[in-house]
Design an enzyme around this catalytic site. Structure first.
Site, PDB file in Angstrom:
ATOM      1  N   HIS A  63       0.889  -1.135  -0.089  1.00  0.00           N
ATOM      2  CA  HIS A  63       0.090  -0.142  -0.141  1.00  0.00           C
ATOM      3  C   HIS A  63       0.668   1.161  -0.009  1.00  0.00           C
ATOM      4  O   HIS A  63       2.044   1.330   0.579  1.00  0.00           O
ATOM      5  CB  HIS A  63      -0.676  -0.094   1.125  1.00  0.00           C
ATOM      6  N   GLU A  65       1.159   3.901   1.758  1.00  0.00           N
ATOM      7  CA  GLU A  65       1.201   4.375   3.176  1.00  0.00           C
ATOM      8  C   GLU A  65       2.526   3.459   3.677  1.00  0.00           C
ATOM      9  O   GLU A  65       3.644   3.941   3.991  1.00  0.00           O
ATOM     10  CB  GLU A  65       0.239   4.246   4.281  1.00  0.00           C
ATOM     11  N   CYS A  96      -2.150  -0.223   7.051  1.00  0.00           N
ATOM     12  CA  CYS A  96      -1.600   1.151   7.056  1.00  0.00           C
ATOM     13  C   CYS A  96      -1.510   2.009   8.359  1.00  0.00           C
ATOM     14  O   CYS A  96      -0.669   2.576   8.751  1.00  0.00           O
ATOM     15  CB  CYS A  96      -2.166   1.893   5.868  1.00  0.00           C
TER      16      CYS A  96
END
Length: 169
Positions: A63, A65, A96
């Site tokens: 992801h 992040e 995240c």
């Protein structure tokens, strides 16, 4: 705190960092990635970017992040991002957010929220419900212990506690 109030002398405003995260996300879509971008700004103002590469890298943990946090940690040579701020194009999912907490990031700002993501087909509601709900909400993936010998069960922690060369985190 108002997102416009954090800018220091010579530093972009939180809104400017968020606009950059949104632009990273939009550009990432054009490069076979997901519609998510993130920026970590360290306590001393260094900037580290990340974009979503889940499908491109066949990595469900890639992801934006998490990628930005990994880049910041590698760039700064530490796993502790105390004093850093995370700017992300969308409200962080539970993974995240947990990564941000483990990295000890001081604050997180986001542009779109979980409802905006759901409207685009990224509905993490079942994950939020998993963590926020009751044991009945955890049926998508049951988690539980298996009985082992009590000494064996905690042997990694026993070894950790005895290791004088460990790095606490």
């Amino acid at each position: 705190m108002d997102a416009g109030a954090e800018a220091g002398a010579g530093r972009p405003t939180p809104a400017a960092y968020l606009a950059r995260a949104v632009a990273l996300a939009t550009d990432n879509v054009r490069n076979a990635g997901g519609p998510f971008g993130a920026i970590v700004v360290s306590a001393d103002g260094q900037v580290f970017e990340g974009v979503n590469r889940v499908t491109a890298n066949l990595d469900p943990s890639a992801h934006a992040e998490v990628t930005a946090i990994r880049n910041a940690c590698q760039g700064l040579g530490t796993f502790d991002l105390t004093g850093a701020t995370l700017y992300t194009s969308c409200e962080p999912c539970p993974m995240c957010l947990a990564t941000s907490l483990w990295a000890r990031i001081d604050r997180v700002y986001f542009a779109a929220d979980r409802n905006d993501a759901a409207a685009a087909g990224f509905d993490d509601a079942v994950f939020y419900k998993y963590f926020e709900g009751t044991p009945a909400d955890r049926e998508i993936m049951p988690v539980g212990p298996v009985e082992l010998d009590p000494v064996e069960r905690v042997s990694p922690f026993t070894e950790w506690s005895a290791n004088t060369a460990r790095i606490d985190y």
